[in-house]
Design an enzyme around this catalytic site. Structure first.
Site, mmCIF file in Angstrom:
data_model
loop_
_atom_site.group_PDB
_atom_site.id
_atom_site.type_symbol
_atom_site.label_atom_id
_atom_site.label_comp_id
_atom_site.label_asym_id
_atom_site.label_seq_id
_atom_site.Cartn_x
_atom_site.Cartn_y
_atom_site.Cartn_z
ATOM 1 N NE ARG A 22 42.600 30.621 -43.497
ATOM 2 C CZ ARG A 22 41.612 31.485 -43.376
ATOM 3 N NH1 ARG A 22 40.708 31.318 -42.421
ATOM 4 N NH2 ARG A 22 41.512 32.498 -44.188
ATOM 5 N NE ARG A 51 35.936 37.519 -48.342
ATOM 6 C CZ ARG A 51 36.019 36.644 -47.323
ATOM 7 N NH1 ARG A 51 35.044 35.816 -47.066
ATOM 8 N NH2 ARG A 51 37.074 36.637 -46.564
ATOM 9 N NE ARG A 108 43.389 32.317 -38.155
ATOM 10 C CZ ARG A 108 42.345 32.879 -38.772
ATOM 11 N NH1 ARG A 108 41.211 33.061 -38.125
ATOM 12 N NH2 ARG A 108 42.423 33.264 -40.022
ATOM 13 C CE LYS A 124 34.128 37.262 -41.848
ATOM 14 N NZ LYS A 124 35.447 37.926 -41.850
ATOM 15 N NE ARG A 153 42.908 36.342 -45.414
ATOM 16 C CZ ARG A 153 43.382 35.695 -44.337
ATOM 17 N NH1 ARG A 153 44.642 35.329 -44.283
ATOM 18 N NH2 ARG A 153 42.570 35.407 -43.338
HETATM 19 P P1 ADP Z 1 38.970 35.389 -43.758
HETATM 20 O O1 ADP Z 1 37.680 36.094 -43.547
HETATM 21 O O2 ADP Z 1 39.721 35.122 -42.496
HETATM 22 O O3 ADP Z 1 39.853 36.029 -44.793
HETATM 23 P P2 ADP Z 1 37.626 33.167 -45.097
HETATM 24 O O4 ADP Z 1 37.809 31.775 -44.635
HETATM 25 O O5 ADP Z 1 36.285 33.777 -44.982
HETATM 26 O O6 ADP Z 1 38.725 33.949 -44.272
HETATM 27 O O7 ADP Z 1 38.095 33.301 -46.620
HETATM 28 C C1 ADP Z 1 39.341 32.843 -47.075
HETATM 29 C C2 ADP Z 1 39.494 33.113 -48.575
HETATM 30 O O8 ADP Z 1 38.488 32.401 -49.298
HETATM 31 C C3 ADP Z 1 39.345 34.554 -49.021
HETATM 32 O O9 ADP Z 1 40.523 35.306 -48.885
HETATM 33 C C4 ADP Z 1 38.928 34.349 -50.499
HETATM 34 O O10 ADP Z 1 40.038 34.002 -51.288
HETATM 35 C C5 ADP Z 1 38.027 33.152 -50.427
HETATM 36 N N1 ADP Z 1 36.610 33.527 -50.202
HETATM 37 C C6 ADP Z 1 35.854 33.211 -49.116
HETATM 38 N N2 ADP Z 1 34.609 33.681 -49.245
HETATM 39 C C7 ADP Z 1 34.562 34.329 -50.437
HETATM 40 C C8 ADP Z 1 33.557 35.038 -51.135
HETATM 41 N N3 ADP Z 1 32.324 35.210 -50.621
HETATM 42 N N4 ADP Z 1 33.871 35.559 -52.356
HETATM 43 C C9 ADP Z 1 35.085 35.412 -52.886
HETATM 44 N N5 ADP Z 1 36.093 34.762 -52.273
HETATM 45 C C10 ADP Z 1 35.838 34.211 -51.063
#
Ligand code: ADP
Length: 191
Positions: free
Chosen positions: A138, A87, A126, A13, A149
């Site tokens: 990360r 999400r 990664r 994404k 996740r």
């Molecule tokens: P990825 O899609 O690779 O897991 P992101 O950078 O989008 O990585 O998200 C990393 C973390 O940030 C998620 O695992 C969650 O803990 C938190 N997070 C991100 N966006 C949201 C969201 N919209 N609602 C709740 N938690 C979120």
């Protein structure tokens, strides 16, 4: 034009959002990036989210919706790309309400499809590449957090696929294709 990039962790994404920023002048709103920023800010909210994120769980809707609302009110550009948001169904409803308040709407939801084993491999690679290059890794890019996740994704985020399908907004793309091919598929949908 406001779009959502929907898909599991590691689906690509962020990479595709970056391309749309560069070629179309759209504004990327990544809640993951916002939360990582909050994490390092030393605030009370930052401390609260750090533990949850590192474990691979979802941060509360209240926090994330607050972050998005703030950006929607201040950022300007040729449309928003929501990356990693919404999400949950509650976040999807909140987004619809916020956009309506701004007199805007959602154009398309692009669902990036990738199988689980590929996702885990991509994320673990990664992390290994970053480590080898001496770059920061990360905290949630390890196999245990990735599995959590993914489970969070299937439990809480995947229902959005049905939700947007029912609204007629959903357009799937094959996230297993090369980066350029995925970009071309997304361009074809948006044009
Ligand atoms: P990825 O899609 O690779 O897991 P992101 O950078 O989008 O990585 O998200 C990393 C973390 O940030 C998620 O695992 C969650 O803990 C938190 N997070 C991100 N966006 C949201 C969201 N919209 N609602 C709740 N938690 C979120």
């Amino acid at each position: 034009m406001n779009i959502i990039l929907l898909g599991p962790p590691g689906a690509g994404k962020g990479t595709q959002a970056q391309h749309l920023v560069e070629t179309r002048g759209m504004v990327q709103l990544s809640t993951g990036d916002m939360l990582r920023e909050a994490k390092t800010s030393g605030t009370e909210m930052g401390q609260k989210v750090a533990e949850i994120m590192d474990a691979g769980k979802l941060v509360t809707d209240e926090i994330v919706i607050g972050l998005i609302e703030e950006k929607l009110m201040t950022e300007k550009g040729a449309g928003f790309i929501f990356d990693g948001f919404p999400r949950t169904l509650a976040q999807a409803d909140a987004l619809a309400a916020l956009l309506a308040k701004l007199g805007q709407s959602l154009h398309t939801v692009i669902e990036m499809r990738v199988d689980d084993e590929t996702l885990v491999k991509r994320i673990v690679n990664r992390a290994e590449e970053a480590r080898a290059a001496g770059k920061p890794v990360r905290a949630d890019d390890n196999e245990d957090s990735v599995r959590i996740r993914l489970m969070e994704y299937y439990k809480k985020t995947a229902p959005l696929i049905g939700y947007y399908h029912a609204k007629g907004d959903l357009r799937p793309v094959n996230g297993l294709a090369s980066i350029d091919e995925v970009t071309a598929s997304i361009e074809a949908i948006l044009n």
